[in-house]
Design an enzyme around this catalytic site. Structure first.
Site, mmCIF file in Angstrom:
data_model
loop_
_atom_site.group_PDB
_atom_site.id
_atom_site.type_symbol
_atom_site.label_atom_id
_atom_site.label_comp_id
_atom_site.label_asym_id
_atom_site.label_seq_id
_atom_site.Cartn_x
_atom_site.Cartn_y
_atom_site.Cartn_z
ATOM 1 C CG HIS A 19 -2.082 -1.056 0.948
ATOM 2 N ND1 HIS A 19 -2.154 -2.050 1.617
ATOM 3 C CD2 HIS A 19 -3.026 -0.779 0.062
ATOM 4 C CE1 HIS A 19 -3.227 -2.735 1.028
ATOM 5 N NE2 HIS A 19 -3.816 -2.124 0.263
ATOM 6 N NE ARG A 25 -6.018 1.369 -2.737
ATOM 7 C CZ ARG A 25 -5.540 1.269 -3.862
ATOM 8 N NH1 ARG A 25 -5.423 2.685 -4.754
ATOM 9 N NH2 ARG A 25 -5.175 0.151 -4.507
ATOM 10 N NE ARG A 58 -10.729 -0.326 -0.642
ATOM 11 C CZ ARG A 58 -9.335 -0.837 -1.088
ATOM 12 N NH1 ARG A 58 -9.306 -1.659 -1.959
ATOM 13 N NH2 ARG A 58 -8.516 -0.244 -0.617
ATOM 14 C CD GLU A 84 -9.874 -6.853 -2.451
ATOM 15 O OE1 GLU A 84 -8.864 -6.399 -2.930
ATOM 16 O OE2 GLU A 84 -10.859 -6.462 -1.782
ATOM 17 C CG ASN A 125 -3.153 -4.051 -6.341
ATOM 18 O OD1 ASN A 125 -2.493 -4.355 -7.391
ATOM 19 N ND2 ASN A 125 -3.359 -2.959 -5.872
ATOM 20 C CG ASP A 126 -5.454 -7.841 -1.615
ATOM 21 O OD1 ASP A 126 -4.460 -7.968 -1.009
ATOM 22 O OD2 ASP A 126 -6.005 -6.451 -1.187
ATOM 23 N NE ARG A 181 -1.361 -5.192 -1.921
ATOM 24 C CZ ARG A 181 -2.378 -4.687 -1.972
ATOM 25 N NH1 ARG A 181 -3.470 -5.377 -1.905
ATOM 26 N NH2 ARG A 181 -2.488 -3.334 -2.343
ATOM 27 C CB CYS A 210 -9.945 -1.038 -9.338
ATOM 28 S SG CYS A 210 -10.363 -2.175 -7.912
#
Ligand code: PEP
Ligand code: MG
Length: 574
Positions: free
Chosen positions: A194, A301, A337, A435, A458-459, A469, A506
């Protein structure tokens, strides 16, 4: 002496600046001896730190008890409080100050090391793991001793900026530094951590995973951060600085050329329009979205409103923020989100007691465990929905229960607002993030309950490949082109389309030009990425011939040799 060190490129661009070293409480403890006449004062300083940590833990326990009355958090905090009273830790460290004249931080860390060693010898695995509590208590004590990390250096007046050099930075630290810095470099971290995402969103060049850079540098040393190649050049020669200043200028020129695409529709060669949305972390990102004329916000976010502060934002504060984003979007869609807290994004003061935070109480799990905080956010979002095209997206869904519970809470928030005669959009769309592999594999249950989907690659990559990650030691295994990942992304897009449910991506893959054609060939027609990437991706789309790419991508999806997949994806561009 000049030297170059290689790390991971996580945020493009070039920064030239003077090093500002950020300390890491336990790794950076100074070692010095106290003059005999100052021992009394040093002991007082030590005792004050113990008292303040004791108060801090009591506060934490009280807030944990209100929020989660039946959880074990209270017991863990008590365990740490007991350690504060344990003579083996505290009295022994005091003795080191008295007898050896060590400064308080040094005495503590030395004593911690010897206690941790004793724990390591213990056979019982539960007790052995309690060494983490010792480390955490000592970390709190050292932080209390060091006080506030102190202000950042003032903005420099010379032609160079400031480069933050740290062992690691949390997303909250990164946001805290946002206005001051030219770039940052860290010892650890990965490209989709992140912190790296925040850096990209803020347009700050960054290189992570440089291993021991923090120890190799002196304060104020000149550094070039090449966020595109993933290198840091320390104490560069004048000619190298000049070369990099030229490269920086030419990057800026390229960027300004891309700006000409601002008002060009994102259409493929065959004329199919692709939606290009932006990922944001707050209202401050909205002017940039206007600058590039994005089609809206595909991922807001919202958790960034909750971190980097001591108190939670109340409903009115959140409402004002959501409303300002919706208004700034001027009728374009905004997907907010709900907060994705947990793992590496934690609230100030929360104790990290989970052994596997990425698999723990994160995202929707955390929200459902804190229904009061969740309901406050849902009410604020619903109120903001009266002012534009807002939709809500739930992160990390894994099970129907989570969807049902969330929808019930949304229903409750609506009911309350109706009773209070407060306006909101009765038909506010609710979507979910795919995800977790379980979600991608059992998509039916999502499709039935939700209005849209967004794939968080990403996840999805992290959880499919079991690769953290944010951990640079396994970063080479983090492979977006792994056949399993491609199958999950592609099948999710197909299933969503069959169900006529809007679907976008996304995660960072959406903003990576090497994957644009691949995603288009899988059928993706909506991409959401950090705003700085949108024009470059648009350039890719303008050159894309879907009729040619689509069958090629279908063939790639049948491959299972990573090297061949990579080669075929590279060839897609012709
Ligand atoms: C993702 O996981 O791809 C995503 C977009 O969410 P985040 O990066 O915030 O976890
Ligand atoms: Mg995610």
């Amino acid at each position: 002496m000049s030297f170059t060190i290689h790390g991971l490129p996580v945020s493009q661009g070039i920064a030239i600046g003077h090093a500002h070293l950020v300390s890491h409480a336990l790794l950076e403890v100074n070692h010095y001896q106290i003059a005999a006449r100052h021992i009394k004062a040093e002991l007082e300083r030590f005792d004050n730190a113990v008292t303040s940590v004791e108060a801090e833990l009591l506060n934490l326990k009280a807030s944990a008890a209100t929020a989660q009355p039946h959880s074990e958090v209270g017991a863990f905090i008590d365990l740490q409080r007991m350690m504060l009273e344990d003579p083996v830790l505290v009295e022994a460290a005091r003795n080191k100050i008295k007898e050896h004249h060590y400064n308080a931080e040094w005495a503590l860390v030395q004593q911690m090391e010897s206690v941790v060693e004793q724990f390591r010898q213990i056979e019982d695995p539960y007790l052995r793991e309690r060494k983490a509590d010792v480390v955490q208590v000592v970390e709190r004590l050292v932080k209390a001793l060091l006080g506030d990390p102190g202000p950042l250096p003032p903005k420099r007046k010379d032609k160079f900026g400031t480069v933050i050099v740290a062992h690691d930075l949390s997303p909250a630290d990164t946001i805290g530094f946002r206005d001051h810095i030219a770039g940052f470099i860290t010892d650890i971290g990965g490209p989709t951590s992140h912190t790296a995402i925040v850096a990209r969103n803020l347009g700050i060049p960054a290189v992570v995973g440089l291993r021991h850079i923090r120890n190799l540098l002196r304060a104020n040393e000149l550094i070039i951060v090449d966020g595109t190649r993933g290198i840091a050049i320390v104490d560069p020669d004048e000619s190298v600085v000049e070369e990099y200043m030229l490269r920086r200028a030419s990057l800026e020129l390229e960027r300004s050329k891309l700006k000409r695409l601002r008002d060009t529709p994102a259409a493929t060669l065959g004329g199919e329009i692709i939606q290009l949305l932006a990922n944001i972390s707050g209202p401050q990102d909205m002017p940039q979205i206007k600058d590039i004329n994005a089609d809206g916000v595909g991922l807001f976010r919202t958790e960034f409103l909750f971190i980097d502060r001591d108190t939670l934002p109340d409903e009115d504060e959140q409402y004002e923020i959501y409303r300002s984003v919706v208004k700034a979007a001027s009728g374009k869609p905004v997907t907010a989100r709900t907060f994705d807290l947990g793992a590496d994004k934690t609230l100030a003061g929360s104790s990290q007691s989970e052994p596997n935070p990425a698999l723990g109480l994160r995202a929707v799990r955390y929200s459902l465990a804190e229904p009061k905080i969740f309901l406050t956010q849902l009410r604020a979002l619903l109120r903001a929905s009266a002012h534009g095209k807002l939709q809500i997206m739930i992160p990390m869904l894994m099970h129907t229960d989570e969807i049902e519970q969330t929808l019930t809470l949304i229903g409750k928030a609506k009911e309350e607002l109706r009773e209070e005669k407060i306006k909101f959009n009765e038909k506010l769309p609710v979507g979910g993030m795919v995800e977790v592999p379980a979600a991608a594999l059992a998509l039916g249950m999502f499709v039935r309950h939700l209005d849209f989907l967004s794939i968080g690659t990403n996840d999805l990559i992290q959880y499919t490949l079991a690769v953290d990650r944010g951990n640079e030691s396994v970063v080479r295994l983090y492979d977006p082109l792994h056949p399993a990942v491609l199958k999950l992304i592609s099948s999710t897009i197909q299933a969503a389309q069959r169900a006529e449910l809007p679907v976008s991506v996304c995660g960072e893959m959406a903003g990576t030009s090497a994957y644009t054609l691949l995603l288009l060939g899988m059928g993706l027609r909506s991409f959401s990425m950090h705003p700085a990437r949108i024009l470059e991706i648009k350039q890719q789309i303008l050159r894309a011939d879907l009729a040619e790419i689509t069958p090629k991508v279908q063939r790639i999806l049948k491959l299972d040799e990573p090297a061949r997949i990579r080669e075929a994806v590279e060839k897609l561009g012709g």
